[in-house]
Design a protein around this motif. Structure first.
Motif, PDB file in Angstrom:
ATOM      1  N   GLU A  35       0.818  -1.214   0.000  1.00  0.00           N
ATOM      2  CA  GLU A  35       0.000   0.000   0.000  1.00  0.00           C
ATOM      3  C   GLU A  35       0.851   1.263   0.000  1.00  0.00           C
ATOM      4  O   GLU A  35       0.421   2.304  -0.501  1.00  0.00           O
ATOM      5  N   GLN A  39      -0.464   4.004  -2.700  1.00  0.00           N
ATOM      6  CA  GLN A  39      -1.086   5.257  -2.255  1.00  0.00           C
ATOM      7  C   GLN A  39      -0.528   6.527  -2.907  1.00  0.00           C
ATOM      8  O   GLN A  39      -1.304   7.440  -3.214  1.00  0.00           O
ATOM      9  N   PRO A  40       0.766   6.613  -3.191  1.00  0.00           N
ATOM     10  CA  PRO A  40       1.243   7.818  -3.900  1.00  0.00           C
ATOM     11  C   PRO A  40       0.694   7.935  -5.324  1.00  0.00           C
ATOM     12  O   PRO A  40       0.660   9.035  -5.886  1.00  0.00           O
ATOM     13  N   GLU A  41       0.266   6.810  -5.911  1.00  0.00           N
ATOM     14  CA  GLU A  41      -0.257   6.818  -7.280  1.00  0.00           C
ATOM     15  C   GLU A  41      -1.763   7.093  -7.315  1.00  0.00           C
ATOM     16  O   GLU A  41      -2.295   7.556  -8.319  1.00  0.00           O
ATOM     17  N   LYS A  43      -3.959   9.119  -5.044  1.00  0.00           N
ATOM     18  CA  LYS A  43      -4.029  10.039  -3.892  1.00  0.00           C
ATOM     19  C   LYS A  43      -5.440  10.546  -3.618  1.00  0.00           C
ATOM     20  O   LYS A  43      -5.776  10.853  -2.485  1.00  0.00           O
ATOM     21  N   ASP A  44      -6.248  10.641  -4.663  1.00  0.00           N
ATOM     22  CA  ASP A  44      -7.563  11.262  -4.541  1.00  0.00           C
ATOM     23  C   ASP A  44      -8.608  10.224  -4.137  1.00  0.00           C
ATOM     24  O   ASP A  44      -9.087   9.448  -4.964  1.00  0.00           O
ATOM     25  N   LYS A  45      -8.987  10.223  -2.872  1.00  0.00           N
ATOM     26  CA  LYS A  45      -9.970   9.262  -2.382  1.00  0.00           C
ATOM     27  C   LYS A  45     -11.361   9.518  -2.943  1.00  0.00           C
ATOM     28  O   LYS A  45     -12.224   8.639  -2.930  1.00  0.00           O
ATOM     29  N   GLY A  49     -10.181   5.266  -8.978  1.00  0.00           N
ATOM     30  CA  GLY A  49      -9.009   4.641  -8.364  1.00  0.00           C
ATOM     31  C   GLY A  49      -8.671   3.313  -8.992  1.00  0.00           C
ATOM     32  O   GLY A  49      -8.601   3.196 -10.218  1.00  0.00           O
TER      33      GLY A  49
END
Length: 363
Positions: A35, A39-41, A43-45, A49
């Motif tokens: 993870e 996660q850096p790839e 980022k926008d929750k 995704g």
């Protein structure tokens, strides 16, 4: 003296425990390390995704989802969503061709002219050339006129006619050049030889046989349970994907699937469920050009290495979606990633996850 020995033993015991039990502050689990890559790839929750899975020896050891399946409805992705897999479709097309060869209905050495008599230079191009991207036929995705048919309902013959008279890029077998047109032709041959549509052939002989219940030929019209919607990213923000007619990518890129189903697919390949051992081997062996130079492509898979381990790989990209799958046969490790925005590429990410899992197994 006794007190001294007790103290020494106690210190030694603490040392052993410190070595045996990882400090949670400093040590990360494999899942946490994976993870940390993802996660850096993503980022926008609140944006689109992706979903990722790692399996070892057929068992899932990691899976998770990030971002939204549908931005408008604010629905979170979960690992059981369905995605367009783009050019990972070529794996299913290649296996279908070898299934028909196993049935004695065709041979990879057959000339294209046997099935499409009016195809220019069809008496020099073989099914093998189509499978290995060595035919020299013009890739229809690079033609400017593709925009004129992108939203039209095309039969396989119409698709072949669309590009067949384009000048060839090179003589058959002269070099490797990734080519979607070749796999469209293969889908057309599957229909001609089997008497079934490509969609029905894949459904009847692959998906139904190995219980791939979340997989199918793509559609924007039919209701698909747990479909991840696709997006593009513009300067102004996310927009809904461009609509195309999936009869255009056809056998080169029109399949949709899920993580769970792709694992079933990989297990079936490993167990020779769809093909005998001899034909399965043909999928994953490197082939040679006319000059004897070896290419790093089998039938529907890129053949590479991650660290020193053999790797069978393929990705895909289609409006609104990207995909990547990596299989390490010696270690029986399978890593898959799907994203529902073509602004997020899982290619390097999945390769890095596979590398991480490999290295963790050697510690």
């Amino acid at each position: 003296m006794k007190k001294y020995h007790f103290k020494s033993a106690f210190i030694a015991l603490l040392s052993v425990l410190a070595t045996a039990i990882p400090n949670p502050i400093f040590a990360q689990s494999l899942s946490e390390k994976i993870e940390a890559l993802i996660q850096p790839e993503i980022k926008d929750k609140n944006g689109p995704g992706g979903v990722f899975m790692v399996a070892k020896k057929g068992e899932i050891i990691y899976q998770n989802a990030f971002g939204k399946a549908n931005i408008e409805l604010e629905v979170n992705l979960t690992t059981d969503y369905v995605f367009q897999v783009g050019s990972m479709t070529k794996q299913f097309t290649a296996v279908s061709i070898l299934m028909l060869q196993e049935q004695g209905k065709l041979n990879t050495n057959d000339l294209l002219s046997k099935y499409v008599p009016d195809f220019p230079a069809g008496d020099k191009i073989t099914i093998h050339h189509l499978l290995t991207h060595t035919s020299g036929i013009k890739d229809f995705t690079k033609m400017k006129s593709i925009k004129d048919i992108a939203q039209k309902e095309m039969t396989p013959k119409m698709m072949v006619d669309f590009f067949k008279n384009e000048p060839v890029d090179f003589s058959p077998g002269q070099k490797f050049d990734y080519n979607n047109s070749g796999y469209v032709i293969l889908g057309y041959i599957i229909e001609l030889v089997s008497g079934e549509t490509y969609e029905d052939f894949i459904e009847n002989h692959i998906f139904n046989k190995i219980d791939m219940t979340q997989s199918g030929y793509a559609t924007d019209r039919q209701i698909i349970s747990r479909r991840a919607y696709g997006y593009h990213k513009k300067e102004s923000g996310y927009v809904n994907k461009t609509v195309i007619n999936y009869s255009v990518p056809f056998a080169s890129g029109a399949i949709m699937s899920s993580l769970k189903d792709m694992l079933k697919w990989q297990i079936a390949l490993n167990n020779n469920t769809l093909l005998n051992k001899e034909n399965t081997k043909k999928l994953f062996q490197p082939y040679s050009l006319n000059n004897g130079e070896t290419i790093n492509y089998g039938y529907g898979w890129h053949l590479r290495k991650i660290n020193d381990s053999m790797s069978r790989e393929h990705g895909g990209s289609i409006f609104g979606y990207k995909s990547m799958g990596v299989y390490l046969p010696n270690e029986d490790i399978y890593v898959v990633g799907f994203t529902n925005c073509d602004c997020i590429s899982p290619t390097q990410l999945v390769q890095n996850i596979a590398k991480l899992v490999l290295e963790s197994g050697k510690q």
